[in-house]
Scaffold this active site. Sequence first.
Site, PDB file in Angstrom:
ATOM      1  CE  LYS A 184      82.956  31.076  36.284  1.00  0.00           C
ATOM      2  NZ  LYS A 184      82.050  29.928  36.086  1.00  0.00           N
TER       3      LYS A 184
HETATM    4  O1  G3P Z   1      81.338  26.574  38.291  1.00  0.00           O
HETATM    5  C1  G3P Z   1      81.776  25.698  37.310  1.00  0.00           C
HETATM    6  C2  G3P Z   1      80.719  24.751  36.946  1.00  0.00           C
HETATM    7  O2  G3P Z   1      79.675  25.418  36.323  1.00  0.00           O
HETATM    8  C3  G3P Z   1      81.118  23.561  36.168  1.00  0.00           C
HETATM    9  O3  G3P Z   1      80.364  22.563  36.679  1.00  0.00           O
HETATM   10  O4  G3P Z   1      79.227  20.422  36.736  1.00  0.00           O
HETATM   11  O5  G3P Z   1      79.720  21.526  34.532  1.00  0.00           O
HETATM   12  O6  G3P Z   1      81.547  20.526  35.875  1.00  0.00           O
HETATM   13  P1  G3P Z   1      80.218  21.175  35.903  1.00  0.00           P
END
Ligand code: G3P
Length: 220
Positions: free
Chosen positions: A84
């Site tokens: 990533k």
């Molecule tokens: O895949 C991306 C994710 O991990 C981010 O999620 O909930 O931290 O915005 P969030």
Amino acid sequence: MKIFLDTANIEHIRHGVRLGVVTGVTTNPSIVSREGKVDYRRLVQEICSIVPGPVSTEVLSQNAQGMVAEAREIAKWAQNIVVKIPASLEGVEATSVLASENIKVNFTLCFTLNQALLGTAAGATFVSPFVGRLDDIGEDGMKVVDDIAEYLDYYQLPTQVIAASIRHPQHCLVAAKVGAHIATVPYDVLLQMVRHPLTTIGIERFKEDWKKVMGREKLL
Ligand code: G3P
């Protein structure tokens, strides 16, 4: 649309794979940190051995040179690793270098079609728009997924869009409708996707009706 799990929790990943519906995993430094002070390489390699498909894990450097160095190292850990790389200017440069070395990149922290456009041009295998985080600031996260999916389809580009930062089952079904190739979902959202009270009530009712007439709970 494929389902990936957005977690580094081994038990949750094992369960998702056992269900036969989880074909990939995505992580980031925050997600890995939730597992405690782990041996990063070991944990990622264990995930890679459980999951049949791509496992994304993220660099921490903020300059292109550092990102490339970390990514080259991470890419050696397993055959199904995807690195990533954040959707910054430095990230675009790093993605171009890594793509030229056939290292698979998930262009992450993507919030606009323009960012996805550059990640795609640089050779990223996946681009990850963060739906929930856009919704959090009053924007329409799914519109960005829709725009990217339409763009990739129109030009018949090989890059796949991963709907990320998924917060609830509604996000998943809209992602499927707008043509996301993949949705990466937290474990609790995966469980919510199959839950419906009428299914639970229906299963109980079948059992009761059967027992009433047949005098037993078993079918055979
Ligand atoms: O895949 C991306 C994710 O991990 C981010 O999620 O909930 O931290 O915005 P969030």
